[in-house]
Design a protein around this motif. Structure first.
Motif, mmCIF file in Angstrom:
data_model
loop_
_atom_site.group_PDB
_atom_site.id
_atom_site.type_symbol
_atom_site.label_atom_id
_atom_site.label_comp_id
_atom_site.label_asym_id
_atom_site.label_seq_id
_atom_site.Cartn_x
_atom_site.Cartn_y
_atom_site.Cartn_z
ATOM 1 N N ASN A 15 12.289 -51.478 46.856
ATOM 2 C CA ASN A 15 11.698 -50.606 47.735
ATOM 3 C C ASN A 15 10.618 -49.611 47.342
ATOM 4 O O ASN A 15 10.625 -48.460 47.579
ATOM 5 C CB ASN A 15 12.767 -49.509 48.208
ATOM 6 N N SER B 3 10.754 -44.273 52.806
ATOM 7 C CA SER B 3 9.674 -45.438 52.833
ATOM 8 C C SER B 3 8.754 -44.734 51.846
ATOM 9 O O SER B 3 8.344 -43.714 52.194
ATOM 10 C CB SER B 3 9.045 -45.645 54.139
ATOM 11 N N ARG C 6 5.860 -45.663 51.299
ATOM 12 C CA ARG C 6 4.525 -45.560 51.988
ATOM 13 C C ARG C 6 4.266 -44.068 52.589
ATOM 14 O O ARG C 6 2.889 -43.644 52.259
ATOM 15 C CB ARG C 6 4.445 -46.375 53.336
ATOM 16 N N THR D 237 13.073 -41.266 56.188
ATOM 17 C CA THR D 237 12.904 -42.727 56.043
ATOM 18 C C THR D 237 13.353 -43.244 54.801
ATOM 19 O O THR D 237 13.848 -44.520 54.681
ATOM 20 C CB THR D 237 11.699 -43.195 56.753
#
Length: 186
Positions: A148, A7, A9, A5
Motif C-alpha cells: 500500500n 491512501s 496518494r 482513508t
C-alpha cells in the motif's frame, strides 16, 4: 483524507503542499504569507513583504503541527515513516530516532533504542517523487515487501539496529493532482 482513508496518494499531496507552498512561504521570522514574483524575472523586492498574520500564520502553524504528528505513525505492530524529517518515536513497545545524514541529500538514519516486544516492524513510504528507495539494515540490504505505498522491512527490529535509507528524487512536471505531464520535444 490520508488519515481517514490510509491512501498514500493523499500523503503525497500533503507533502507536495508542505514542501512547495508551506515551507516556501514561511518567512525567517516565522510568519507566513506570499512572495512577489515578476513574470520572466523571478522574485522581486517589495516595500512591504506579503506577510499575512491575520490568516496564514494561524493556518500555517496549524498545518505544521499536523505535519509533525504525521511524520511517524503506528498501525497495529507496524510503525510507518510517512514524511522525511528528523523525528523521535516512542511507545510502550519500541523507541527509535530518525535523522538526516546529509543536509542536501535525501538520506536518513534510524537508530532503534528500545524494543520490548517480539515483532515490531517498520515501513517506509515509497514517495511518488522517488524512483527508488534503498534500505540498508545493519550494513546489509534489507529484505522488503511493498504494501500500500510503503516498503515494509521484513525483519523484526531489535535494540541497537541501524537502518539507513536513501531516496532517489526524479524531476517531474505535474498537474494539481500530481499526475505527471509529458514533455514534448517540439
Amino acid at each position: 483524507l490520508w488519515k481517514a482513508t490510509g491512501s498514500s496518494r493523499y500523503l503525497d499531496q500533503a507533502e507536495y503542499t508542505l514542501m512547495n507552498h508551506m515551507l516556501y512561504n514561511q518567512f525567517k521570522n516565522g510568519d507566513f504569507g506570499h512572495h512577489n514574483i515578476k513574470k520572466g524575472f523571478g522574485f522581486i523586492t517589495s516595500p512591504v513583504p506579503g506577510q499575512a498574520w491575520w490568516c496564514c500564520n494561524y493556518h500555517g502553524l496549524h498545518a505544521l503541527h499536523d505535519a509533525r504528528s504525521a511524520i511517524i505513525t503506528r498501525s497495529d505492530d507496524l510503525r510507518k515513516i510517512n514524511l522525511f524529517y528528523p523525528a523521535v518515536w516512542e511507545d510502550d513497545e519500541i523507541s527509535f530516532s530518525m535523522k538526516k545524514v546529509e543536509a542536501d541529500q535525501p538520506t536518513f538514519q534510524i537508530l532503534v533504542h528500545k524494543v520490548s516486544v517480539d515483532n515490531p516492524f517498520l515501513a517506509i513510504r515509497n514517495p511518488y517523487w522517488s524512483s527508488s528507495v534503498n534500505i540498508i539494515l545493519n550494513g546489509k540490504e534489507a529484505r522488503i515487501t511493498e504494501q500500500n505505498g510503503y516498503l515494509v522491512i521484513d525483519s523484526p527490529l531489535s535494540r541497537g539496529d541501524e537502518i539507513h535509507f536513501s531516496l532517489k528524487p526524479v524531476l517531474k512536471l505535474v498537474d494539481y493532482n500530481l499526475n505527471q505531464i509529458a514533455l514534448s520535444s517540439q
